[in-house]
Enzyme design. Structure first.
Site, PDB file in Angstrom:
ATOM      1  N   GLY A 266       0.811  -1.210   0.000  1.00 31.05           N
ATOM      2  CA  GLY A 266       0.000   0.000   0.000  1.00 31.05           C
ATOM      3  C   GLY A 266       0.844   1.260   0.000  1.00 31.05           C
ATOM      4  N   ASN A 270       8.962   5.553   4.972  1.00 32.50           N
ATOM      5  CA  ASN A 270      10.351   6.003   5.030  1.00 32.50           C
ATOM      6  C   ASN A 270      10.462   7.391   5.660  1.00 32.50           C
ATOM      7  OD1 ASN A 270      10.876   3.776   3.113  1.00 32.50           O
ATOM      8  ND2 ASN A 270       9.779   5.130   1.713  1.00 32.50           N
ATOM      9  N   GLU A 303       0.709   6.038   7.337  1.00 32.83           N
ATOM     10  CA  GLU A 303       2.145   6.252   7.087  1.00 32.83           C
ATOM     11  C   GLU A 303       2.648   7.458   7.863  1.00 32.83           C
ATOM     12  OE1 GLU A 303       3.285   3.701   5.816  1.00 32.83           O
ATOM     13  OE2 GLU A 303       1.423   2.959   4.922  1.00 32.83           O
ATOM     14  N   HIS A 306       3.218   6.579  11.484  1.00 33.78           N
ATOM     15  CA  HIS A 306       4.424   5.775  11.708  1.00 33.78           C
ATOM     16  C   HIS A 306       5.607   6.649  12.116  1.00 33.78           C
ATOM     17  CE1 HIS A 306       3.859   1.558  10.929  1.00 33.78           C
ATOM     18  NE2 HIS A 306       3.448   1.686   9.681  1.00 33.78           N
ATOM     19  N   GLU A 325       3.200  -2.035  13.477  1.00 33.85           N
ATOM     20  CA  GLU A 325       2.042  -2.130  12.574  1.00 33.85           C
ATOM     21  C   GLU A 325       0.714  -2.202  13.322  1.00 33.85           C
ATOM     22  OE1 GLU A 325       2.323  -1.179   9.814  1.00 33.85           O
ATOM     23  OE2 GLU A 325       4.397  -1.551   9.208  1.00 33.85           O
TER      24      GLU A 325
HETATM   25  N1  PHE Z   1       5.394  -0.670   6.429  1.00 30.43           N
HETATM   26  C1  PHE Z   1       4.392  -0.520   5.410  1.00 30.43           C
HETATM   27  C2  PHE Z   1       3.137  -0.083   6.112  1.00 30.43           C
HETATM   28  O1  PHE Z   1       2.786   0.621   6.643  1.00 30.43           O
HETATM   29  C3  PHE Z   1       4.042  -1.717   4.656  1.00 30.43           C
HETATM   30  C4  PHE Z   1       5.110  -2.236   3.757  1.00 30.43           C
HETATM   31  C5  PHE Z   1       5.816  -3.347   4.108  1.00 30.43           C
HETATM   32  C6  PHE Z   1       5.385  -1.617   2.561  1.00 30.43           C
HETATM   33  C7  PHE Z   1       6.793  -3.857   3.287  1.00 30.43           C
HETATM   34  C8  PHE Z   1       6.351  -2.106   1.746  1.00 30.43           C
HETATM   35  C9  PHE Z   1       7.050  -3.251   2.101  1.00 30.43           C
HETATM   36  O2  PHE Z   1       2.315  -0.449   6.539  1.00 30.43           O
HETATM   37 ZN    ZN Z   2       2.342   0.285   8.629  1.00 29.69          ZN
END
Ligand code: PHE
Ligand code: ZN
Length: 869
Positions: A266, A270, A303, A306, A325
């Site tokens: 999705g 970063n 995002e 995060h 998550e």
């Molecule tokens: N960390 C991303 C998310 O929020 C998901 C993701 C995992 C994207 C692995 C790309 C690769 O939720």
């Molecule tokens: Zn996530």
């Protein structure tokens, strides 16, 4: 480094801190789609507790051009590189390792590491993609501060983005230019990102509650930038919400977001440079549905959020994945609930849990929210880690209450800021802030499987004593035969004969407070004394715990509850229970159908009810939710029963459906207001039912022809295609040509073709694969065609001849060579195969077993082994 045991798994119990720390990393990219050169300088510092260890760095398939230590070329005998791991011997104190490698983004169809999407160069590093860019201790507990320099041809790559804040940029005179970036926050490699190309942006400036000036940019390819405005607003809403609800501010001068047409998942959080699947950014009323808008807002928030839950506090190791998550899903769900309807959001989440997460937790791929071993971490981005993980946080929230929960979060952030944390750190912060012993709570992370809570009731007419006996049991899952009791906050309510709540508190061996019992043992008893009449009980209001409730309740009782219940979510839930009684052919099916129909008639004529809520009540439990409740699934019979019930209900309600459909026409034209979205939702639900009674599908054709929003057009097109209306082919062709240049809208009609509820949809999918619309290297298109066929077309996927299974198995084998992660995900559609009634089970085995020899990458192999084990 990641330790593999003899069994080919990485084990949580084997965790060891890194022997070398990397406080600082400097990267320089000479960007070119065919061959990019990456120069890296890593400052290395040995862990004083583990002196004398060799330095081991990850590096997957890198072409090593140069390697120097403290500026001196490293003699070949001092290091080994086997294509996966670089080992440097004989290092002692602090030092600096410099490497130069060459990589090939244009040939990278895996979409991990540095890759090309359209005219862009992009990265995806979570979980272990960074090692495909350059050498690094590619584990989340190694957190350098980064400087990044990007160089590229200015015409082809006018915009050069990386994590953190922009430092400087300059022209290099030879057609190339350069931009440097600095990320001052300690950041693991999985959060590294760059993006380069002909990007344009929409932009907004604001000041955080702490007084920092921030520029927010959403970047996209020029043809898409006009559709980024909504996502920009969503970033601002998320930023403000995190300030207000959690006291968390943004911590860089820029927040950049890039939309990419090719992306495996999705979106990705970063640091300072989120990269998104374009479907979660691009939207306007003529190309995106109302549901798309809401999904965009929620993923943008996810995002953004995060930045604290994941980035400022990151993970010690990948076993802790749900620490970021589950927590961030909990936070984004709260965000959506605070901004919109809490009840509708809860309905959406509970549908997903009951339909998909419960099935995952009961099937061959079941795993704890914190697994204790894995082969391929990329296979653990699951509904269990995300959605069940979020429900566990909700359980904690319920147990300690909002104030203590907020205090626990503050403490967690304060204690772990800039660090790589574990679930124990999270639980310890909450235990300290709430003063509550959370030892038993922690079991939620260790035990797989959905707990069953069974209630039996007994009323003694003579004494007026009423007794509820409540048992909990978690079924066995792969590798976990025996389970211990969990702490389950179970809401309950007793009504007396005229619908008033019984206020008397029960006697119990469990902690009971304010309509909530904390189940901690395998069995608890609740007893009320001297009640006048037998009360009417209800349980698990708001779906406060992710459990299955087993309680035999007559249809008359359920129907009375529907009348007494005032909370929207709980009413919806009761209607789902009535529908389930009707659909699973239980003895009271006919009575349940009648009660459901009466309740729907009431809702459809209730001027006070939110139309979007009424629409949700018209959506019966889906195939997955029903199948999950059966030990043996006769797919064709179950689908047929569901269709029959829908036909019958539609006939009962036809007049009311027509009235609502017409009456909401004006409100549906009011753009993106909540009122208009709500009106469109109910109109589309009515349309779907009305089309059942109208073989010509005149109403659907009229709605399609009238144009209007994508929400209206796609719902009408679905009716035309799925009921095989006379105008279906012409409508599809018109829609397809009108949006031929837009991959996201193309995905929508492709998914409609793949989900036509008929075994012959298989042939349509195969035909589509022979056209240029089939783009196996594009994950969105694979999901639209093969993913929705496998997950949302029971009649075609579960064809009795096994051809549906074979098609998916063949695609797994073919895609395994293109994008292994995308291929592996398709196998999830087989997670419940052992419960499919013969001949389906044999057909599934026949499709899966020979796959073994056709898979080159470990991703799908890992899942296949677990499926067949
Ligand atoms: N960390 C991303 C998310 O929020 C998901 C993701 C995992 C994207 C692995 C790309 C690769 O939720
Ligand atoms: Zn996530």
């Amino acid at each position: 480094m990641t330790q593999l045991r003899g069994d080919g798994h990485v084990h949580l119990a084997d965790y060891a801190a890194p022997a070398w720390r990397i406080p600082h990393a400097e990267l320089q990219f000479e960007l070119d789609p065919d061959a990019t050169v990456v120069s890296a300088r890593l400052c290395l510092s040995p862990d004083p507790a583990q002196p004398g260890q060799p330095l081991e760095l990850d590096g997957e398939g890198l072409e090593l051009l140069d390697i120097t230590l403290d500026g001196q070329p490293l003699a070949p005998g001092r290091y080994d590189y086997d294509g996966r791991r670089l080992v440097v011997h004989g290092l002692s104190g602090d030092c600096e390792l410099a490497t130069r490698v060459r990589i090939h983004p244009a040939g990278n169809t895996r979409l991990e590491g540095l890759y090309r999407s359209g005219d862009l160069l992009l990265t995806q590093c979570e979980a272990q993609g960074f090692r495909r860019i350059t050498f690094m201790a590619d584990r989340p507990d190694v957190m350098p501060r980064w400087r990044i320099v990007l160089r590229a041809n200015r015409d082809a790559f006018p915009v050069l983005l990386a994590n953190g804040n922009p430092l400087a940029s300059q022209d290099l005179g030879d057609g190339r230019h350069e931009a440097s970036w600095e990320n001052p926050h300690p950041t693991p490699a999985y959060l590294f990102a760059i993006a380069a190309g002909p990007l344009e942006r929409v932009s907004r400036r604001l000041q955080t509650a702490e007084g920092r000036d921030v520029e927010i940019n959403i970047w996209a390819e020029p043809s898409d930038v006009a559709r980024c405005q909504y996502a920009l607003g969503a970033v601002e809403r998320a930023l403000r919400w995190d300030e207000q609800r959690f006291g968390r501010c943004y911590d860089l001068d820029v927040f950049n977001v890039v939309a990419a047409q090719d992306f495996t998942m999705g979106a990705m959080e970063n640091k300072g440079l989120n990269i998104f699947n374009a479907r979660y950014i691009l939207a306007d009323e003529s190309t995106a549905t109302d549901a798309d808008f809401l999904a965009i807002e929620s993923v943008v928030a996810h995002e953004y959020l995060h930045n604290w839950s994941g980035n400022r506090v990151t993970l010690r190791d990948w076993f802790q994945l749900s620490l970021k998550e589950g927590l961030t899903v909990f936070r984004d769900t709260e965000f959506s609930s605070d901004l919109h309807s809490r009840a509708l959001k809860r309905i959406e989440v509970v549908r997903l849990l009951r339909g998909r997460q419960f099935a995952e937790d009961a099937g061959a791929l079941a795993h704890p929210v914190r697994p204790d071993r894995y082969k391929e971490i990329s296979n653990f981005y699951t509904l269990t880690i995300y959605e069940k993980g979020a429900e566990i946080i909700r359980v904690l929230h319920t147990l300690v209450g909002e104030d203590a929960f907020r205090a626990g979060m503050d403490r967690y952030f304060a204690d772990n800021d800039g660090k790589a944390a574990t679930l124990e750190d999270f639980i310890a912060a909450h235990a300290a802030a709430s003063g509550r012993d959370l030892t038993q709570f922690a079991r939620w992370y260790a035990q797989a499987g959905t707990p069953e809570v069974s209630v039996s009731a007994d009323f003694d007419g003579a004494s007026g004593d009423y007794t509820l006996t409540i048992d909990q049991n978690t079924p066995p899952t792969p590798g976990q035969q025996h389970k211990q009791p969990l702490v389950i906050p179970l809401r309950y309510r007793l009504f007396d004969a005229d619908g008033t709540s019984v206020t008397q508190a029960p006697e119990s061996d469990a902690v009971v407070r304010d309509g909530l019992v904390e189940l901690t043992a395998a069995r608890h008893v609740l007893r009320w004394r001297g009640l006048e009449d037998k009360p009417l009980p209800a349980f698990n209001q708001g779906f406060g715990a992710p459990v299955k409730l087993v309680f035999d309740q007559g249809v008359d009782e359920l129907a009375r509850l529907v009348r007494f219940e005032t909370d929207s979510f709980n009413r919806w839930d009761l209607l789902q229970r009535l529908a389930t009684e009707a659909l699973l052919a239980r003895p009271q099916a006919e009575a349940a159908t009648g009660a459901l129909s009466d309740a729907l008639a009431g809702l459809l004529t209730d001027a006070q009810a939110d139309p979007a809520f009424v629409a949700e009540c018209l959506v019966l439990p889906d195939f997955d939710t029903l199948a999950e409740q059966l030990d043996e699934v006769d797919v064709q019979a179950l689908v047929a029963r569901r269709e029959e019930l829908l036909d019958r209900l539609a006939e009962d309600q036809v007049g009311r459906l027509q009235v609502r459909y017409e009456a909401l026409a004006d409100a549906a034209r009011e753009g993106l207001s909540g009122r208009a979205m709500s009106a469109r939702a109910l109109r589309n639900a009515c349309l779907a039912w009305l089309t059942r009674l109208d073989p010509e599908a005149r109403l659907a054709q009229a709605q399609f022809d009238a144009g209007g929003t994508m929400t209206e057009r796609i719902a009408a097109l679905r009716c035309l295609l799925h009921f095989q209306a006379p105008g279906a082919d012409a409508a599809l062709a018109g829609f397809r040509d009108a949006h031929a240049g837009d991959p996201l809208v193309t995905d929508k009609w492709v998914a409609l073709v793949a989900t036509r509820p008929h075994p012959d949809a298989l042939g349509d999918v195969q035909s589509l694969m022979a056209t240029p619309w089939w783009k196996p290297a594009n994950p969105n298109r694979v999901r639209a065609l093969v993913g929705s066929f496998a997950r949302s077309n029971p009649l075609a996927f579960h064809r009795l001849d096994g051809a549906g299974y074979q098609l998916v198995a063949d695609q797994v084998a073919a895609l395994d060579a293109v994008s292994p992660q995308v291929a592996a995900r398709l196998l999830g559609a087989f997670e419940s195969w052992r419960r499919w009634a013969e001949p389906l089970r044999a057909r599934a085995r026949a499709a899966l077993a020979p796959l073994d020899g056709r898979l080159a990458s470990p991703d799908a192999r890992d899942l296949l082994e677990r499926l067949l084990d």
